[in-house]
Design a protein around this motif. Structure first.
Motif, PDB file in Angstrom:
ATOM      1  N   GLU A 233      32.633  16.360  44.234  1.00  0.00           N
ATOM      2  CA  GLU A 233      31.278  16.861  44.134  1.00  0.00           C
ATOM      3  C   GLU A 233      30.274  15.797  44.545  1.00  0.00           C
ATOM      4  N   LEU A 234      29.205  16.252  45.177  1.00  0.00           N
ATOM      5  CA  LEU A 234      28.144  15.347  45.585  1.00  0.00           C
ATOM      6  C   LEU A 234      27.294  14.980  44.372  1.00  0.00           C
ATOM      7  N   VAL A 235      27.080  13.694  44.204  1.00  0.00           N
ATOM      8  CA  VAL A 235      26.263  13.190  43.108  1.00  0.00           C
ATOM      9  C   VAL A 235      24.849  12.881  43.604  1.00  0.00           C
ATOM     10  N   ALA A 236      24.760  12.205  44.752  1.00  0.00           N
ATOM     11  CA  ALA A 236      23.467  11.820  45.303  1.00  0.00           C
ATOM     12  C   ALA A 236      23.617  11.612  46.798  1.00  0.00           C
ATOM     13  N   ALA A 237      22.529  11.806  47.515  1.00  0.00           N
ATOM     14  CA  ALA A 237      22.529  11.598  48.961  1.00  0.00           C
ATOM     15  C   ALA A 237      21.204  10.986  49.373  1.00  0.00           C
ATOM     16  N   ILE A 238      21.241  10.298  50.495  1.00  0.00           N
ATOM     17  CA  ILE A 238      20.037   9.637  50.992  1.00  0.00           C
ATOM     18  C   ILE A 238      20.022   9.729  52.510  1.00  0.00           C
ATOM     19  N   ASN A 239      18.836   9.939  53.066  1.00  0.00           N
ATOM     20  CA  ASN A 239      18.772  10.051  54.517  1.00  0.00           C
ATOM     21  C   ASN A 239      18.774   8.658  55.148  1.00  0.00           C
TER      22      ASN A 239
ATOM     23  N   SER B 178      14.182  10.099  51.900  1.00  0.00           N
ATOM     24  CA  SER B 178      14.525  11.379  51.267  1.00  0.00           C
ATOM     25  C   SER B 178      15.829  11.226  50.505  1.00  0.00           C
ATOM     26  N   THR B 179      15.834  11.744  49.287  1.00  0.00           N
ATOM     27  CA  THR B 179      17.023  11.655  48.452  1.00  0.00           C
ATOM     28  C   THR B 179      17.304  13.000  47.774  1.00  0.00           C
ATOM     29  N   TYR B 180      18.555  13.130  47.376  1.00  0.00           N
ATOM     30  CA  TYR B 180      19.011  14.328  46.659  1.00  0.00           C
ATOM     31  C   TYR B 180      19.837  13.872  45.477  1.00  0.00           C
ATOM     32  N   TYR B 181      19.704  14.591  44.360  1.00  0.00           N
ATOM     33  CA  TYR B 181      20.512  14.305  43.179  1.00  0.00           C
ATOM     34  C   TYR B 181      21.056  15.614  42.607  1.00  0.00           C
ATOM     35  N   ALA B 182      22.283  15.578  42.194  1.00  0.00           N
ATOM     36  CA  ALA B 182      22.825  16.704  41.451  1.00  0.00           C
ATOM     37  C   ALA B 182      22.097  16.806  40.111  1.00  0.00           C
ATOM     38  N   ASN B 183      21.975  18.025  39.610  1.00  0.00           N
ATOM     39  CA  ASN B 183      21.253  18.224  38.346  1.00  0.00           C
ATOM     40  C   ASN B 183      21.861  17.402  37.211  1.00  0.00           C
TER      41      ASN B 183
ATOM     42  N   VAL C 220      22.942  14.479  37.147  1.00  0.00           N
ATOM     43  CA  VAL C 220      22.634  13.042  37.140  1.00  0.00           C
ATOM     44  C   VAL C 220      21.161  12.757  37.349  1.00  0.00           C
ATOM     45  N   LYS C 221      20.376  13.792  37.586  1.00  0.00           N
ATOM     46  CA  LYS C 221      18.957  13.611  37.877  1.00  0.00           C
ATOM     47  C   LYS C 221      18.275  12.895  36.713  1.00  0.00           C
ATOM     48  N   GLY C 222      17.509  11.867  37.031  1.00  0.00           N
ATOM     49  CA  GLY C 222      16.819  11.093  36.017  1.00  0.00           C
ATOM     50  C   GLY C 222      17.632   9.937  35.465  1.00  0.00           C
ATOM     51  N   ARG C 223      18.925   9.899  35.778  1.00  0.00           N
ATOM     52  CA  ARG C 223      19.797   8.814  35.283  1.00  0.00           C
ATOM     53  C   ARG C 223      20.320   7.947  36.424  1.00  0.00           C
ATOM     54  N   PHE C 224      20.567   8.540  37.575  1.00  0.00           N
ATOM     55  CA  PHE C 224      21.123   7.827  38.725  1.00  0.00           C
ATOM     56  C   PHE C 224      20.038   7.646  39.790  1.00  0.00           C
ATOM     57  N   THR C 225      20.131   6.538  40.514  1.00  0.00           N
ATOM     58  CA  THR C 225      19.216   6.274  41.618  1.00  0.00           C
ATOM     59  C   THR C 225      20.003   5.772  42.816  1.00  0.00           C
ATOM     60  N   ILE C 226      19.818   6.435  43.950  1.00  0.00           N
ATOM     61  CA  ILE C 226      20.470   6.003  45.182  1.00  0.00           C
ATOM     62  C   ILE C 226      19.447   5.260  46.034  1.00  0.00           C
ATOM     63  N   SER C 227      19.899   4.205  46.694  1.00  0.00           N
ATOM     64  CA  SER C 227      19.019   3.433  47.561  1.00  0.00           C
ATOM     65  C   SER C 227      19.855   2.833  48.684  1.00  0.00           C
ATOM     66  N   ARG C 228      19.170   2.387  49.732  1.00  0.00           N
ATOM     67  CA  ARG C 228      19.903   1.776  50.834  1.00  0.00           C
ATOM     68  C   ARG C 228      19.132   0.594  51.399  1.00  0.00           C
ATOM     69  N   ASP C 229      19.883  -0.323  51.972  1.00  0.00           N
ATOM     70  CA  ASP C 229      19.339  -1.495  52.625  1.00  0.00           C
ATOM     71  C   ASP C 229      19.961  -1.542  54.020  1.00  0.00           C
ATOM     72  N   ASN C 230      19.273  -0.997  54.992  1.00  0.00           N
ATOM     73  CA  ASN C 230      19.843  -0.908  56.334  1.00  0.00           C
ATOM     74  C   ASN C 230      19.994  -2.268  57.007  1.00  0.00           C
TER      75      ASN C 230
ATOM     76  N   ASN D  65      22.526   4.821  35.124  1.00  0.00           N
ATOM     77  CA  ASN D  65      22.063   4.478  33.786  1.00  0.00           C
ATOM     78  C   ASN D  65      22.396   5.611  32.812  1.00  0.00           C
ATOM     79  N   SER D  66      22.331   5.292  31.539  1.00  0.00           N
ATOM     80  CA  SER D  66      22.584   6.285  30.481  1.00  0.00           C
ATOM     81  C   SER D  66      23.886   7.041  30.753  1.00  0.00           C
ATOM     82  N   LEU D  67      24.916   6.302  31.039  1.00  0.00           N
ATOM     83  CA  LEU D  67      26.180   6.926  31.412  1.00  0.00           C
ATOM     84  C   LEU D  67      26.787   7.707  30.265  1.00  0.00           C
ATOM     85  N   LYS D  68      27.458   8.787  30.630  1.00  0.00           N
ATOM     86  CA  LYS D  68      28.091   9.685  29.672  1.00  0.00           C
ATOM     87  C   LYS D  68      29.591   9.753  29.965  1.00  0.00           C
TER      88      LYS D  68
END
Length: 126
Positions: free
Chosen positions: A46-52, A57-62, A64-74, A84-87
């Motif tokens: 399953e997709l957790v997060a995506a980034i263009n 532009s980013t996408y988060y699965a419901n 993980v929204k508010g707990r996970f952050t995707i970022s990139r350094d090209n 964060n706030s892992l379950k």
């Protein structure tokens, strides 16, 4: 061609944090969408997060929204997933993937990703 290597997985207690990194090789990586997926035994990936490509532009699965952050350094060909706030239900093998196409958008379908890392285990204890 793009090659991906994940790192940063491990064992953490519920409520804790982990930061996953995806290091890429290949000149076209910075022009591709990147997704973080996860998979548990017997379940579909399953997709957790995506980034263009630009990180704008980013996408988060419901889940993980508010707990996970995707970022990139090209500049360094890396994509990170701050968790964060892992379950306990976040326990899975996490994979990063780069899109098949060079595009300005991100993709949410698994079939849109052609390049995959080997995965890193994340275990969250209760």
């Amino acid at each position: 061609q793009v090659q991906l290597v994940e790192s940063g997985g491990g064992l953490v207690q519920a409520g804790g944090s982990l930061r996953l990194s995806c290091a890429a090789s290949g000149r076209t990586f910075s022009s591709r969408s990147v997704g973080w997926f996860r998979q548990t035994p017997g379940k579909e990936r399953e997709l957790v997060a995506a980034i263009n490509w630009s990180g704008g532009s980013t996408y988060y699965a419901n889940s993980v929204k508010g707990r996970f952050t995707i970022s990139r350094d090209n500049a360094n060909n890396t994509v990170s997933l701050q968790m964060n706030s892992l379950k306990p239900e976040d326990t899975a093998v996490y994979y990063c993937a780069a899109s098949t196409s060079l595009s300005s958008t991100y993709y949410i379908q698994t079939r849109s990703y052609a390049y995959w890392g080997q995965g890193t285990q994340v275990t969250v204890s209760s």
